[in-house]
Structure formats: structure tokens, C-alpha cells
Write a protein that holds these residues in place. Structure first.
Motif, PDB file in Angstrom:
ATOM      1  N   SER A  64       0.835  -1.202   0.000  1.00 34.08           N
ATOM      2  CA  SER A  64       0.000   0.000   0.000  1.00 34.08           C
ATOM      3  C   SER A  64       0.871   1.253   0.000  1.00 34.08           C
ATOM      4  O   SER A  64       1.948   1.270   0.603  1.00 34.08           O
ATOM      5  CB  SER A  64      -0.912   0.017   1.221  1.00 34.08           C
ATOM      6  N   GLU A  65       0.381   2.296  -0.658  1.00 29.76           N
ATOM      7  CA  GLU A  65       1.115   3.570  -0.742  1.00 29.76           C
ATOM      8  C   GLU A  65       1.067   4.344   0.566  1.00 29.76           C
ATOM      9  O   GLU A  65       1.672   5.396   0.687  1.00 29.76           O
ATOM     10  CB  GLU A  65       0.582   4.416  -1.907  1.00 29.76           C
ATOM     11  N   HIS A  66       0.329   3.830   1.553  1.00 32.09           N
ATOM     12  CA  HIS A  66       0.187   4.541   2.829  1.00 32.09           C
ATOM     13  C   HIS A  66       1.021   3.880   3.924  1.00 32.09           C
ATOM     14  O   HIS A  66       0.828   2.703   4.224  1.00 32.09           O
ATOM     15  CB  HIS A  66      -1.285   4.584   3.256  1.00 32.09           C
ATOM     16  N   GLY A  67       1.950   4.639   4.487  1.00 30.36           N
ATOM     17  CA  GLY A  67       2.653   4.191   5.690  1.00 30.36           C
ATOM     18  C   GLY A  67       3.588   3.011   5.495  1.00 30.36           C
ATOM     19  O   GLY A  67       3.706   2.167   6.376  1.00 30.36           O
ATOM     20  N   SER A  90       1.685  14.568   2.100  1.00 27.43           N
ATOM     21  CA  SER A  90       2.056  13.661   3.205  1.00 27.43           C
ATOM     22  C   SER A  90       1.809  12.185   2.934  1.00 27.43           C
ATOM     23  O   SER A  90       2.132  11.353   3.761  1.00 27.43           O
ATOM     24  CB  SER A  90       1.354  13.988   4.525  1.00 27.43           C
ATOM     25  N   MET A  91       1.187  11.833   1.799  1.00 26.16           N
ATOM     26  CA  MET A  91       0.880  10.427   1.556  1.00 26.16           C
ATOM     27  C   MET A  91       2.149   9.570   1.587  1.00 26.16           C
ATOM     28  O   MET A  91       2.193   8.533   2.232  1.00 26.16           O
ATOM     29  CB  MET A  91       0.184  10.247   0.210  1.00 26.16           C
ATOM     30  N   ASP A  92       3.163  10.028   0.847  1.00 22.37           N
ATOM     31  CA  ASP A  92       4.394   9.235   0.729  1.00 22.37           C
ATOM     32  C   ASP A  92       5.569   9.901   1.441  1.00 22.37           C
ATOM     33  O   ASP A  92       6.704   9.825   0.986  1.00 22.37           O
ATOM     34  CB  ASP A  92       4.717   8.921  -0.742  1.00 22.37           C
ATOM     35  N   GLY A 141      -5.086   9.974   8.398  1.00 22.25           N
ATOM     36  CA  GLY A 141      -6.373   9.648   7.820  1.00 22.25           C
ATOM     37  C   GLY A 141      -6.595  10.520   6.604  1.00 22.25           C
ATOM     38  O   GLY A 141      -5.794  11.386   6.314  1.00 22.25           O
ATOM     39  N   GLU A 142      -7.703  10.288   5.906  1.00 23.18           N
ATOM     40  CA  GLU A 142      -7.965  11.085   4.722  1.00 23.18           C
ATOM     41  C   GLU A 142      -9.198  11.901   5.016  1.00 23.18           C
ATOM     42  O   GLU A 142     -10.265  11.677   4.497  1.00 23.18           O
ATOM     43  CB  GLU A 142      -8.103  10.143   3.541  1.00 23.18           C
ATOM     44  N   GLU A 143      -9.028  12.864   5.943  1.00 20.20           N
ATOM     45  CA  GLU A 143     -10.155  13.613   6.466  1.00 20.20           C
ATOM     46  C   GLU A 143     -10.675  14.626   5.446  1.00 20.20           C
ATOM     47  O   GLU A 143      -9.931  15.078   4.583  1.00 20.20           O
ATOM     48  CB  GLU A 143      -9.772  14.309   7.780  1.00 20.20           C
ATOM     49  N   PRO A 149      -3.985  13.237  -2.423  1.00 22.05           N
ATOM     50  CA  PRO A 149      -2.748  13.017  -3.187  1.00 22.05           C
ATOM     51  C   PRO A 149      -2.906  12.130  -4.430  1.00 22.05           C
ATOM     52  O   PRO A 149      -1.993  12.070  -5.245  1.00 22.05           O
ATOM     53  CB  PRO A 149      -1.837  12.302  -2.168  1.00 22.05           C
ATOM     54  N   HIS A 150      -4.049  11.437  -4.613  1.00 27.89           N
ATOM     55  CA  HIS A 150      -4.145  10.377  -5.629  1.00 27.89           C
ATOM     56  C   HIS A 150      -4.382  10.893  -7.046  1.00 27.89           C
ATOM     57  O   HIS A 150      -5.127  10.295  -7.810  1.00 27.89           O
ATOM     58  CB  HIS A 150      -5.258   9.401  -5.261  1.00 27.89           C
ATOM     59  N   PHE A 151      -3.733  12.005  -7.394  1.00 28.85           N
ATOM     60  CA  PHE A 151      -3.946  12.642  -8.700  1.00 28.85           C
ATOM     61  C   PHE A 151      -3.613  11.729  -9.877  1.00 28.85           C
ATOM     62  O   PHE A 151      -4.151  11.880 -10.973  1.00 28.85           O
ATOM     63  CB  PHE A 151      -3.092  13.917  -8.794  1.00 28.85           C
ATOM     64  N   PHE A 213     -12.582   1.189  -1.759  1.00 28.30           N
ATOM     65  CA  PHE A 213     -12.032   0.657  -0.515  1.00 28.30           C
ATOM     66  C   PHE A 213     -11.441   1.759   0.351  1.00 28.30           C
ATOM     67  O   PHE A 213     -11.858   1.991   1.465  1.00 28.30           O
ATOM     68  CB  PHE A 213     -10.995  -0.432  -0.804  1.00 28.30           C
ATOM     69  N   HIS A 214     -10.436   2.482  -0.157  1.00 22.81           N
ATOM     70  CA  HIS A 214     -10.028   3.700   0.543  1.00 22.81           C
ATOM     71  C   HIS A 214     -10.263   4.866  -0.408  1.00 22.81           C
ATOM     72  O   HIS A 214     -10.710   4.666  -1.534  1.00 22.81           O
ATOM     73  CB  HIS A 214      -8.612   3.599   1.128  1.00 22.81           C
ATOM     74  N   ALA A 215      -9.991   6.077   0.033  1.00 22.59           N
ATOM     75  CA  ALA A 215     -10.377   7.247  -0.767  1.00 22.59           C
ATOM     76  C   ALA A 215      -9.362   7.507  -1.875  1.00 22.59           C
ATOM     77  O   ALA A 215      -8.852   8.608  -2.033  1.00 22.59           O
ATOM     78  CB  ALA A 215     -10.528   8.461   0.145  1.00 22.59           C
ATOM     79  N   SER A 216      -9.072   6.464  -2.659  1.00 22.52           N
ATOM     80  CA  SER A 216      -8.015   6.560  -3.669  1.00 22.52           C
ATOM     81  C   SER A 216      -8.523   7.039  -5.026  1.00 22.52           C
ATOM     82  O   SER A 216      -7.740   7.470  -5.860  1.00 22.52           O
ATOM     83  CB  SER A 216      -7.355   5.185  -3.843  1.00 22.52           C
ATOM     84  N   MET A 217      -9.833   6.947  -5.262  1.00 29.68           N
ATOM     85  CA  MET A 217     -10.326   7.107  -6.629  1.00 29.68           C
ATOM     86  C   MET A 217     -10.985   8.458  -6.910  1.00 29.68           C
ATOM     87  O   MET A 217     -11.635   8.625  -7.942  1.00 29.68           O
ATOM     88  CB  MET A 217     -11.314   5.974  -6.956  1.00 29.68           C
TER      89      MET A 217
END
Ligand SMILES: [Zn+2]
Length: 313
Positions: A64-67, A90-92, A141-143, A149-151, A213-217
């Protein structure tokens, strides 16, 4: 936890990072090294760089790209980097810290802020998750209101990123400017064709509401006229609370969402639970790729579009 790890990794680099490595051929002129956090950005950067730069991928495909927690071997691979390419917001950060440990004078390039960024919305996360963020400060979190960041999942924004890369690569190796530009234009042409195909596909989809699933899209959803009913995991990699899961289920019923989507990098169990309870089909969307079958940026997006075609026809 992260800081002591990095300090011990720094020690390893000091021991192993001798610049006159005897294993390397001495006649090869060292190319400037560029470290890139995640596969989709790495694939594009590598193609723009051609053979003029040594473009290294940091996040192993399938993670995963997170953490992400890098290993000592990965520190050595990014030693002497001149540039680290990141999605940003801050994602990566884990990638930036890693490369700065190995290459203290490296320049950081965050692409998302330069590619018409947008914020996460309340819909991406849900009220229960927003409340969790409020009482759980410090966790990633992705508040709502934070920048997304998922451009890279929008091939139109990715074309802007290519222009940024050409400029930055030219700073590293001015003599190769023409090549960077030519290859950049070629990749942009390929992404324009990709976008035209995806846009033609989405016009045939009869359903629009999805649960990711997560706020990636978010950027993909905006580009291709989809609607996000909810996300299953507001903190990628952390199991959602029972209270939040109940809220997602409620949102799924209320909005009439057509399908749910898990992601190959994260445990799909929470998605399976919601899908079963809502009696909806569960599909899989891949935000990162780099694994067999999705070894190029275009293949990654086309593969996701094929899944959506099935889910939303
Ligand atoms: Zn993500």
C-alpha cells in the motif's frame, strides 16, 4: 518507532555507501539517480528519463502507498539520489524520509500540488470517520478538507505531471533536455489516447454510484462522471470500526450504490463484510499496480476501466 529505525538505517548507509564501489564498472558514467515513491509515477518518470537517468522505484509492487516501512536494503538503493519524486500531501512522506536518510541533499518534488489538486470531501470519508479523526489526531487519515494526493489516477492530470518531470529532469541533465521533451510528448500522446478510450467507455456505463475501498479514486471518479457513495476504509490499512461499517452500509442502501471495490494492497475482509450485508457484488480496483498484468501506467488504468465496465454496465 520510525525515527530509531531510520537512524539505524543511516548507520548502515554510512558503512555500505562507499561511492567508489568496486563492483560497479568504472567506465560507466554515473547517471543522476531519481528515486520515485510509487509505481505509476515511476513508470511514467522512467519513460520520460529514457536511458539518461537512473530512475529507482521505492515502494515494492503489491504494498500500500500509505505508511510503508522501508528495509535497510531499500535505503542503500536510493543512496546518492539527486531527486525524489512524490505524489505529495504527506501520503508518501515515508519515501521522502527514506531518501533523505540516504541522500541528505536530495531535492523533493511533490507532483500532486502541481496538478490541479482537490480536497477530499465529506462523501469520501463519512461523518463517523470525520469524528474519529477529530479524537484521534496524529494518525494519517484522509479527512474531509485535506488535500487528496491520488492525482495519478486521472490521466489528464498525469499529462501535467509529465511537463513538470521534463522541467525537473532538465535541471538534472541539461544536455539531455531535447530527449526528455521528445519522450515526454510521446508519453503524453499515449495518455491522451488512454483518456479518450476511458472517456468513450464511461459513456456506456449505465450505473454511476460506487463504494471504493479507501479514498483513492476521487480524481478518477471526477474525471469519468462516477459518484462516490462511501469509502470502506477511511484510514488505509486500519480496520474500520463497527460504527463506521454500519454507516457505510447505511450509505450503500440509501444511495443505491451499484458495486463495492476492494484493493489488492489491503485486506479485503471489511469490503467482503459490507458487500455481503448489502448483497452487492464485490470487485477489485488497483490504485497502484506494478504487479504482473499491470506493468505499465496505461495497463493499470485500462484494467481498472475493464473492471468498472463489468461492475457498472
Ligand atoms: Zn491512497
Amino acid at each position: 518507532m520510525f525515527r530509531p529505525l531510520l537512524l539505524s538505517l543511516l548507520g548502515l548507509v554510512a558503512l555500505s555507501g562507499c561511492p567508489k564501489d568496486k563492483d560497479k564498472p568504472t567506465d560507466a558514467v554515473a547517471k543522476p539517480r531519481v528515486a520515485v515513491s510509487i509505481f505509476p509515477l515511476h513508470d511514467i518518470a522512467k519513460r520520460v528519463a529514457g536511458d539518461r537517468l537512473d530512475v529507482v522505484l521505492i515502494l515494492p509492487p503489491g504494498k500500500s502507498e500509505h505508511g510503508y516501512e522501508p528495509t535497510p536494503k531499500e535505503v542503500a538503493r536510493v543512496a546518492d539520489s539527486k531527486l525524489v519524486v512524490l505524489a505529495g500531501f504527506s501520503m508518501d512522506e515515508w519515501a521522502e524520509k527514506l531518501v533523505k536518510t540516504a541522500s541528505p541533499n536530495v531535492t523533493s518534488l511533490e507532483l500532486a500540488p502541481k496538478c490541479q489538486p482537490q480536497a477530499f470531501t465529506q462523501d469520501h470519508v463519512g461523518e463517523a470517520a470525520a469524528a474519529e479523526v477529530a479524537k484521534d489526531d496524529g494518525d494519517e487519515g484522509e479527512e474531509p478538507g485535506a488535500m487528496d494526493p491520488h492525482f495519478w489516477l486521472d490521466p489528464v492530470r498525469m499529462q501535467t505531471a509529465i511537463d513538470v518531470l521534463v522541467t525537473e529532469f532538465t535541471r538534472l541533465d541539461a544536455a539531455s533536455a531535447e530527449g526528455f521533451k521528445t519522450r515526454g510528448e510521446e508519453v503524453k500522446k499515449s495518455l491522451a489516447a488512454l483518456h479518450a478510450d476511458l472517456d468513450a467507455s464511461q459513456k456506456k456505463w449505465t450505473k454511476r454510484k460506487v463504494v471504493t475501498f479507501h479514498a483513492s479514486m476521487g480524481y478518477f471518479i471526477g474525471r469519468y462522471n462516477l459518484e462516490l457513495a462511501a469509502v470502506i476504509e477511511p484510514f488505509p490499512g486500519r480496520e474500520p470500526t463497527a460504527k463506521y461499517m454500519a454507516e457505510v452500509l447505511e450509505a450503500v442502501k440509501k444511495t443505491g450504490a451499484a458495486a463495492l471495490f476492494s484493493e489488492p494492497q489491503l485486506d479485503r475482509a471489511p469490503a467482503r463484510t459490507v458487500a455481503d450485508q448489502a448483497k452487492l457484488p464485490l470487485f477489485e480496483l488497483d490504485p497502484v499496480g506494478g504487479t504482473p498484468g499491470v506493468e505499465s501506467y496505461e495497463k493499470l488504468l485500462r484494467s481498472n476501466a475493464a473492471v468498472l465496465e463489468k461492475a457498472l454496465q
